[in-house]
Design a protein around this motif. Sequence first.
Motif, PDB file in Angstrom:
ATOM      1  N   CYS A 229      41.446  37.171  30.483  1.00 17.70           N
ATOM      2  CA  CYS A 229      40.092  37.492  30.932  1.00 17.70           C
ATOM      3  C   CYS A 229      40.096  37.542  32.454  1.00 17.70           C
ATOM      4  O   CYS A 229      40.052  36.516  33.117  1.00 17.70           O
ATOM      5  N   LYS A 230      40.236  38.733  33.000  1.00 12.13           N
ATOM      6  CA  LYS A 230      40.367  38.807  34.454  1.00 12.13           C
ATOM      7  C   LYS A 230      39.841  40.140  34.978  1.00 12.13           C
ATOM      8  O   LYS A 230      40.107  41.192  34.387  1.00 12.13           O
ATOM      9  N   VAL A 231      39.108  40.093  36.074  1.00 13.08           N
ATOM     10  CA  VAL A 231      38.754  41.302  36.811  1.00 13.08           C
ATOM     11  C   VAL A 231      39.739  41.391  37.980  1.00 13.08           C
ATOM     12  O   VAL A 231      39.780  40.498  38.826  1.00 13.08           O
ATOM     13  N   VAL A 232      40.528  42.455  37.969  1.00 17.01           N
ATOM     14  CA  VAL A 232      41.558  42.621  38.993  1.00 17.01           C
ATOM     15  C   VAL A 232      41.061  43.649  40.006  1.00 17.01           C
ATOM     16  O   VAL A 232      40.827  44.804  39.644  1.00 17.01           O
ATOM     17  N   PHE A 233      40.887  43.212  41.239  1.00 16.72           N
ATOM     18  CA  PHE A 233      40.443  44.140  42.279  1.00 16.72           C
ATOM     19  C   PHE A 233      41.670  44.833  42.866  1.00 16.72           C
ATOM     20  O   PHE A 233      42.704  44.198  43.106  1.00 16.72           O
ATOM     21  N   ARG A 234      41.516  46.144  43.101  1.00 16.49           N
ATOM     22  CA  ARG A 234      42.668  46.896  43.615  1.00 16.49           C
ATOM     23  C   ARG A 234      42.344  47.577  44.936  1.00 16.49           C
ATOM     24  O   ARG A 234      41.740  48.652  44.961  1.00 16.49           O
ATOM     25  N   PRO A 235      42.730  46.944  46.058  1.00 19.27           N
ATOM     26  CA  PRO A 235      42.687  47.670  47.324  1.00 19.27           C
ATOM     27  C   PRO A 235      43.748  48.771  47.271  1.00 19.27           C
ATOM     28  O   PRO A 235      44.748  48.621  46.584  1.00 19.27           O
ATOM     29  N   ASP A 236      43.530  49.868  47.970  1.00 17.87           N
ATOM     30  CA  ASP A 236      44.473  50.991  47.829  1.00 17.87           C
ATOM     31  C   ASP A 236      44.638  51.771  49.124  1.00 17.87           C
ATOM     32  O   ASP A 236      45.097  52.902  49.114  1.00 17.87           O
TER      33      ASP A 236
END
Length: 577
Positions: free
Chosen positions: A345-352
């Motif tokens: 259960c995880k929200v993974v933020f992706r800087p790009d």
Amino acid sequence: MNAPIDHDVLEKQNGLVPFNLADFYKTGHPGMYPAGLDMLVANFTPRSAKYAPVLPQLFDGKVVWLGQQGWIQEFVIDLFGKRFFDVPKAKAVRKFKRRMDTALGPDAVSTAKLEALHDLGYLPLEIRALPEGSRVNIKVPPIIFIARGEHSWLATYFETLFSCENWKPSTVATIAFEFRKLLTYFARLTGAPEDFVSWQGHDFSMRGMSGVHDAMRCGLGHLLSFTGTDTIPAIDYAEDFYGADADKELIGGSIPATEHSVMTLRILRVLAALKRKRGNEIFTEKQMRCVAEQEVIRELVTEDYPEGMISIVADSFDFWNTITVVARELKDEILARRPNALGQCKVVFRPDSGDPVKILTGYRNDELMCDDDGQPVVDEEGKYVTCGRAGMGRRITAAERKGAVECLWDIYGGTGTDKGFKVLDSHVGLIYGDSITLERGVRILRRLADKGFASNNVVFGIGSYTYNMVSRDTFGFALKAIYAEVGGESIEIYKDPATDDGTKKSAKGLVCVRRVDDDYVLYDRQDPTVFDTGSLKPIFRDGKLVRTTTLAQMRNRLAMSWECPEPGSIDWTGIMP
Ligand SMILES: O=P(O)(O)OC[C@H]1O[C@H](OP(=O)(O)OP(=O)(O)O)[C@H](O)[C@@H]1O
């Protein structure tokens, strides 16, 4: 009624022509070898790592060996079977002859040797090799080619096709393993769980690789060290050619993830609706876009994906707003998400975008303008000033100074490892996949550790920037003839160019590779009886695979081939902090 298929036209348009998969000059070599050539042996060797983008602190001079089994099945057996041996002789040589005639001149290349092969009905070639997934020292050949009698020329004819298809899977597998070493070392150093390392390098490379075949074979190279991948055909390839079975084992996997088309479309659609509704209110475009992005992320984490894993690309407009304001505003919703069947259960933020090192880990004081007491100077807007090349650099916010990991920590907090390093709350995480290299990887992990954060707070997307920015020279792969028999005379073949620094000096004569402690060691100039012993085992003989391996065996061999250095024992001098 459909017109009947013209097979000649179809043949002209489609498909690989087995003996055309070579350099032109190869087609002249059978006739240039001495008459009476009765045996020819060639070896394929990684000869140098001087151009390899590896970390000297972790690279131990060994290259991961990968590619032969898939290549033999796909090309040597399937392609040569289907498009040479299984078709009538005249047709089997027709396209080869046409290409030679039209490019080199009528009858410039005889088809007699191909016709003799066709009469034989199989490729009289022997290939001996080390097991794939082994790691081999520079200058030690992991594979040799042996051909005898009138077909001896085959031993070197296959150079172009073999090299073309095989230098890169090994090269990528080697770099992937170097990432695995790095992540394992920092997991031990910071007390992060080591089973997570398999998910900490995620293959992002397919779109930037040199074609589908390249992507899937190099993607297999990544899978020897990791299970995280977005390269779907790499998993198909593992099942088709390396005995893997996704119903019985974990070959590779991924999680739901947005891309910019999804985020920007949804954000701009919500923004348009907001403008229609609140057109008269005093909000800037930028403010309304931030509100719109927050709404989209809220929908994603509560409605579209109320449970399990979801990765969200977060730099469409203002990453620092997303990672500070949006992440804070949606904290309750994110903490309330449910685990999936696997307990995740995880929200993974992706800087790009931007500098991955700074985006993830922020700025250290020595990278900011400081006062006489060594404290960073803050202006009236609460901003810091970075040190530029010639004095003052950019003005940055407090969030930029902290970096994304610390920003999330400030909002969500987390736990600690038994070594005292901080781990973000399990409901949030970060993945960064733009221009990640080994050097950037070590900088990120070191800086996180220096700030007290464990290595498992980040996942690296490893893309074509790393897996495709390589060449055959990365590990100096080349195939060289080393032994021949001509009219009963044995000749130990070698090259040793005076104009070279020694890299190109080849092995000489019959070779034997033996396991000595943890290394494969090359012995050249051996007797024929010794030549038949050692670790180079026959894997292909006279048209058939005679020894096979599986993905699971390769992964195991690779994992067993390396001992992680003691935590804290590596001196990173020479790599920018
Ligand atoms: O190492 P690479 O091959 O670059 O792979 C990784 C990159 O590929 C994707 O972006 P993409 O390049 O498609 O778009 P972007 O440059 O606009 O982010 C992804 O968002 C990564 O940034």
